[in-house]
Design a protein around this motif. Structure first.
Motif, PDB file in Angstrom:
ATOM      1  N   VAL A  43       0.774  -1.224  -0.111  1.00  0.00           N
ATOM      2  CA  VAL A  43       0.225   0.030   0.168  1.00  0.00           C
ATOM      3  C   VAL A  43       0.924   1.251   0.177  1.00  0.00           C
ATOM      4  O   VAL A  43       0.302   2.340  -0.294  1.00  0.00           O
ATOM      5  N   HIS A  44       2.082   0.999   0.208  1.00  0.00           N
ATOM      6  CA  HIS A  44       3.000   2.327   0.080  1.00  0.00           C
ATOM      7  C   HIS A  44       3.462   2.824  -1.365  1.00  0.00           C
ATOM      8  O   HIS A  44       3.442   1.914  -2.305  1.00  0.00           O
ATOM      9  N   PRO A  45       3.261   4.126  -1.483  1.00  0.00           N
ATOM     10  CA  PRO A  45       3.715   4.588  -3.021  1.00  0.00           C
ATOM     11  C   PRO A  45       4.846   4.358  -3.631  1.00  0.00           C
ATOM     12  O   PRO A  45       5.909   3.998  -2.755  1.00  0.00           O
ATOM     13  N   VAL A  46       4.851   3.859  -4.671  1.00  0.00           N
ATOM     14  CA  VAL A  46       6.262   3.215  -5.440  1.00  0.00           C
ATOM     15  C   VAL A  46       6.597   4.763  -6.506  1.00  0.00           C
ATOM     16  O   VAL A  46       7.710   4.508  -7.129  1.00  0.00           O
ATOM     17  N   PHE A  47       5.494   5.001  -6.937  1.00  0.00           N
ATOM     18  CA  PHE A  47       5.873   6.435  -8.113  1.00  0.00           C
ATOM     19  C   PHE A  47       4.785   7.282  -8.188  1.00  0.00           C
ATOM     20  O   PHE A  47       3.428   6.881  -7.597  1.00  0.00           O
ATOM     21  N   THR A  48       4.748   8.343  -8.813  1.00  0.00           N
ATOM     22  CA  THR A  48       3.590   9.491  -8.664  1.00  0.00           C
ATOM     23  C   THR A  48       3.521   9.940 -10.118  1.00  0.00           C
ATOM     24  O   THR A  48       4.552  10.076 -10.975  1.00  0.00           O
ATOM     25  N   VAL A  49       2.117  10.141 -10.632  1.00  0.00           N
ATOM     26  CA  VAL A  49       1.960  10.344 -11.937  1.00  0.00           C
ATOM     27  C   VAL A  49       1.026  11.454 -11.760  1.00  0.00           C
ATOM     28  O   VAL A  49       0.043  11.394 -11.259  1.00  0.00           O
ATOM     29  N   PHE A  50       1.289  12.858 -12.328  1.00  0.00           N
ATOM     30  CA  PHE A  50       0.312  13.973 -12.101  1.00  0.00           C
ATOM     31  C   PHE A  50      -0.141  14.290 -10.926  1.00  0.00           C
ATOM     32  O   PHE A  50      -1.205  14.525 -10.729  1.00  0.00           O
ATOM     33  N   SER A 101      -8.234  -8.912  -0.531  1.00  0.00           N
ATOM     34  CA  SER A 101      -8.728  -9.516   0.522  1.00  0.00           C
ATOM     35  C   SER A 101      -7.957  -9.434   1.706  1.00  0.00           C
ATOM     36  O   SER A 101      -8.278  -9.157   2.821  1.00  0.00           O
ATOM     37  N   ILE A 102      -6.910  -9.823   1.617  1.00  0.00           N
ATOM     38  CA  ILE A 102      -5.844  -9.834   2.742  1.00  0.00           C
ATOM     39  C   ILE A 102      -5.531  -8.495   3.238  1.00  0.00           C
ATOM     40  O   ILE A 102      -5.176  -8.348   4.403  1.00  0.00           O
ATOM     41  N   ILE A 103      -5.263  -7.410   2.264  1.00  0.00           N
ATOM     42  CA  ILE A 103      -5.052  -6.164   2.725  1.00  0.00           C
ATOM     43  C   ILE A 103      -6.265  -5.619   3.764  1.00  0.00           C
ATOM     44  O   ILE A 103      -5.796  -5.060   4.500  1.00  0.00           O
ATOM     45  N   THR A 104      -7.304  -5.732   3.197  1.00  0.00           N
ATOM     46  CA  THR A 104      -8.434  -5.499   3.998  1.00  0.00           C
ATOM     47  C   THR A 104      -8.653  -6.190   5.282  1.00  0.00           C
ATOM     48  O   THR A 104      -8.879  -5.449   6.352  1.00  0.00           O
ATOM     49  N   ALA A 105      -8.162  -7.496   5.290  1.00  0.00           N
ATOM     50  CA  ALA A 105      -8.140  -8.349   6.675  1.00  0.00           C
ATOM     51  C   ALA A 105      -7.242  -7.933   7.382  1.00  0.00           C
ATOM     52  O   ALA A 105      -7.595  -7.569   8.835  1.00  0.00           O
ATOM     53  N   VAL A 106      -6.255  -7.101   6.921  1.00  0.00           N
ATOM     54  CA  VAL A 106      -5.015  -6.728   8.113  1.00  0.00           C
ATOM     55  C   VAL A 106      -5.314  -5.317   8.600  1.00  0.00           C
ATOM     56  O   VAL A 106      -5.145  -5.197   9.596  1.00  0.00           O
ATOM     57  N   GLY A 107      -6.181  -4.664   7.742  1.00  0.00           N
ATOM     58  CA  GLY A 107      -6.682  -3.453   8.070  1.00  0.00           C
ATOM     59  C   GLY A 107      -7.757  -3.682   9.583  1.00  0.00           C
ATOM     60  O   GLY A 107      -8.206  -2.729  10.138  1.00  0.00           O
ATOM     61  N   MET A 108      -8.408  -4.739   9.315  1.00  0.00           N
ATOM     62  CA  MET A 108      -9.518  -5.165  10.442  1.00  0.00           C
ATOM     63  C   MET A 108      -8.903  -5.921  11.630  1.00  0.00           C
ATOM     64  O   MET A 108      -9.446  -5.803  12.781  1.00  0.00           O
ATOM     65  N   THR A 109      -7.828  -6.786  11.709  1.00  0.00           N
ATOM     66  CA  THR A 109      -7.294  -7.335  12.708  1.00  0.00           C
ATOM     67  C   THR A 109      -6.056  -7.478  12.570  1.00  0.00           C
ATOM     68  O   THR A 109      -5.290  -7.700  11.481  1.00  0.00           O
ATOM     69  N   GLU A 110      -5.063  -7.732  13.904  1.00  0.00           N
ATOM     70  CA  GLU A 110      -3.601  -7.953  13.703  1.00  0.00           C
ATOM     71  C   GLU A 110      -3.209  -9.411  13.937  1.00  0.00           C
ATOM     72  O   GLU A 110      -2.274  -9.920  13.807  1.00  0.00           O
ATOM     73  N   HIS A 111      -4.493 -10.209  14.159  1.00  0.00           N
ATOM     74  CA  HIS A 111      -4.235 -11.547  14.702  1.00  0.00           C
ATOM     75  C   HIS A 111      -4.307 -12.464  13.374  1.00  0.00           C
ATOM     76  O   HIS A 111      -5.344 -12.549  12.591  1.00  0.00           O
ATOM     77  N   ILE A 112      -2.942 -13.041  12.918  1.00  0.00           N
ATOM     78  CA  ILE A 112      -3.182 -13.992  11.830  1.00  0.00           C
ATOM     79  C   ILE A 112      -3.931 -15.257  11.821  1.00  0.00           C
ATOM     80  O   ILE A 112      -4.658 -15.534  11.102  1.00  0.00           O
ATOM     81  N   PRO A 113      -4.135 -15.771  13.068  1.00  0.00           N
ATOM     82  CA  PRO A 113      -5.116 -16.910  13.216  1.00  0.00           C
ATOM     83  C   PRO A 113      -6.236 -16.743  12.987  1.00  0.00           C
ATOM     84  O   PRO A 113      -7.171 -17.380  12.292  1.00  0.00           O
ATOM     85  N   PHE A 118       0.731   5.978  -6.648  1.00  0.00           N
ATOM     86  CA  PHE A 118       0.343   4.936  -7.097  1.00  0.00           C
ATOM     87  C   PHE A 118       1.178   3.685  -6.216  1.00  0.00           C
ATOM     88  O   PHE A 118       2.616   3.792  -6.136  1.00  0.00           O
ATOM     89  N   SER A 119       0.642   2.756  -5.617  1.00  0.00           N
ATOM     90  CA  SER A 119       1.357   1.734  -4.975  1.00  0.00           C
ATOM     91  C   SER A 119       1.101   0.529  -5.942  1.00  0.00           C
ATOM     92  O   SER A 119       0.394   0.311  -6.648  1.00  0.00           O
ATOM     93  N   TRP A 120       1.869  -0.795  -5.231  1.00  0.00           N
ATOM     94  CA  TRP A 120       1.573  -1.691  -5.739  1.00  0.00           C
ATOM     95  C   TRP A 120       0.202  -2.347  -5.942  1.00  0.00           C
ATOM     96  O   TRP A 120       0.051  -2.928  -6.888  1.00  0.00           O
ATOM     97  N   ARG A 121      -0.557  -2.103  -4.713  1.00  0.00           N
ATOM     98  CA  ARG A 121      -1.722  -2.535  -4.758  1.00  0.00           C
ATOM     99  C   ARG A 121      -2.613  -1.899  -5.735  1.00  0.00           C
ATOM    100  O   ARG A 121      -3.587  -2.676  -6.254  1.00  0.00           O
ATOM    101  N   ASP A 122      -2.499  -0.702  -6.055  1.00  0.00           N
ATOM    102  CA  ASP A 122      -3.074   0.176  -7.053  1.00  0.00           C
ATOM    103  C   ASP A 122      -3.050  -0.537  -8.342  1.00  0.00           C
ATOM    104  O   ASP A 122      -3.850  -0.642  -9.223  1.00  0.00           O
ATOM    105  N   LEU A 123      -1.667  -0.688  -8.581  1.00  0.00           N
ATOM    106  CA  LEU A 123      -1.421  -1.458  -9.927  1.00  0.00           C
ATOM    107  C   LEU A 123      -2.058  -2.701 -10.150  1.00  0.00           C
ATOM    108  O   LEU A 123      -2.504  -3.215 -11.305  1.00  0.00           O
ATOM    109  N   ILE A 124      -1.927  -3.544  -9.053  1.00  0.00           N
ATOM    110  CA  ILE A 124      -2.632  -4.980  -9.210  1.00  0.00           C
ATOM    111  C   ILE A 124      -4.249  -4.836  -9.343  1.00  0.00           C
ATOM    112  O   ILE A 124      -5.021  -5.506 -10.157  1.00  0.00           O
ATOM    113  N   LEU A 125      -4.764  -3.820  -8.807  1.00  0.00           N
ATOM    114  CA  LEU A 125      -6.215  -3.760  -8.913  1.00  0.00           C
ATOM    115  C   LEU A 125      -6.547  -3.172 -10.155  1.00  0.00           C
ATOM    116  O   LEU A 125      -7.505  -3.700 -10.853  1.00  0.00           O
ATOM    117  N   ILE A 126      -5.893  -2.238 -10.882  1.00  0.00           N
ATOM    118  CA  ILE A 126      -5.900  -1.697 -12.071  1.00  0.00           C
ATOM    119  C   ILE A 126      -5.754  -2.795 -12.995  1.00  0.00           C
ATOM    120  O   ILE A 126      -6.626  -2.992 -14.097  1.00  0.00           O
TER     121      ILE A 126
END
Length: 248
Positions: free
Chosen positions: A77-84, A150-162, A88-96
């Protein structure tokens, strides 16, 4: 480790997070399941169940694998480059990329469904020849996109891997149970195919918008899908009650 799991099991907050996350993962799995159902229905009938099981099994393996590298996934989710001025992060590029693939695939399937019968028959042989391996590759591409989101959303909801692991397993098992009935229902009702393809176009467009930073509430998307499905259900009831040969 055992003490940690016991503490987690005794925590009301952990149970609340688990229930919420399971519900969210099941809902998010609808997108993936629709794509798998439509795609596997284009295969020869005798290999459809196996293709669905493999596709959903790969989704489970991929999500559990991503959970094992959750520290890396969070970095996506961390930015890797900027356009205008937009970062954009790697997550953004994967979603696009996933959204573009979904829009392309849905558009192609809509064109095929609207083509004259003779043209469909001519294309059918080529469709079946690429069959199993091509279907699995396409399912795998969308599995990756939906799994990362899905995983990024899950990480945002809880820190517990189990908790994440249990939620993912429950969601994928639900997909596995629902895959056959959903695919058969779509196959028996041709009008549902077009509606489902419209849903995939909507989902693909939403993924692209999310990739460009325009957040679209999932509630709006699923409400629109539920409303459309409800209207189509009423249409199906009317068609079944209409006498054979009756005018429109």
């Amino acid at each position: 480790m055992t003490e940690y799991l016991l503490q987690l099991a005794a925590s009301p907050e952990a149970w609340a997070a688990l229930i919420t996350l399971m519900a969210m993962e099941v809902v998010l799995g609808i997108d993936n399941l629709l794509f798998i159902s439509i795609l596997t229905n284009k295969l020869p009938e005798d290999i459809r169940p196996r293709a669905r099981r493999i596709g959903i099994g790969l989704a489970l393996i991929m999500r559990l694998g991503l959970l094992s590298t959750v520290a890396i996934i969070v970095q996506l989710v961390h930015p890797v480059f900027t356009v205008f001025g937009h970062a954009f992060s790697w997550r953004d590029l994967i979603l696009i990329a996933g959204g573009l693939f979904l829009v392309w695939k849905a558009t192609k399937e809509i064109h095929h469904a609207m083509a004259p019968h003779e043209e469909q028959e001519a294309a059918l042989g080529g469709t079946l020849q690429m069959s199993f391996s091509a279907a699995i590759v396409q399912i795998l591409i969308l599995d990756l996109v939906f799994s990362v989101d899905s995983i990024i959303t899950a990480v945002g909801m809880t820190e517990h891997i189990p908790i994440m692991v249990i939620a993912v397993i429950v969601a994928v098992l639900t997909m596995l149970l629902a895959a056959g009935p959903l695919a058969n229902f779509i196959n028996r009702n041709p009008s549902i195919v077009m509606l489902a393809l419209g849903f995939l176009l909507l989902i693909g467009t939403t993924l692209i918008a999310e990739g460009f930073g325009a957040h679209v509430s999932k509630g709006y998307i699923y409400t629109a899908m539920a409303f459309s499905a409800g209207v189509e259900a009423l249409n199906m009831m009317v068609r079944r009650r209409r006498p054979a040969g009756a005018g429109h």
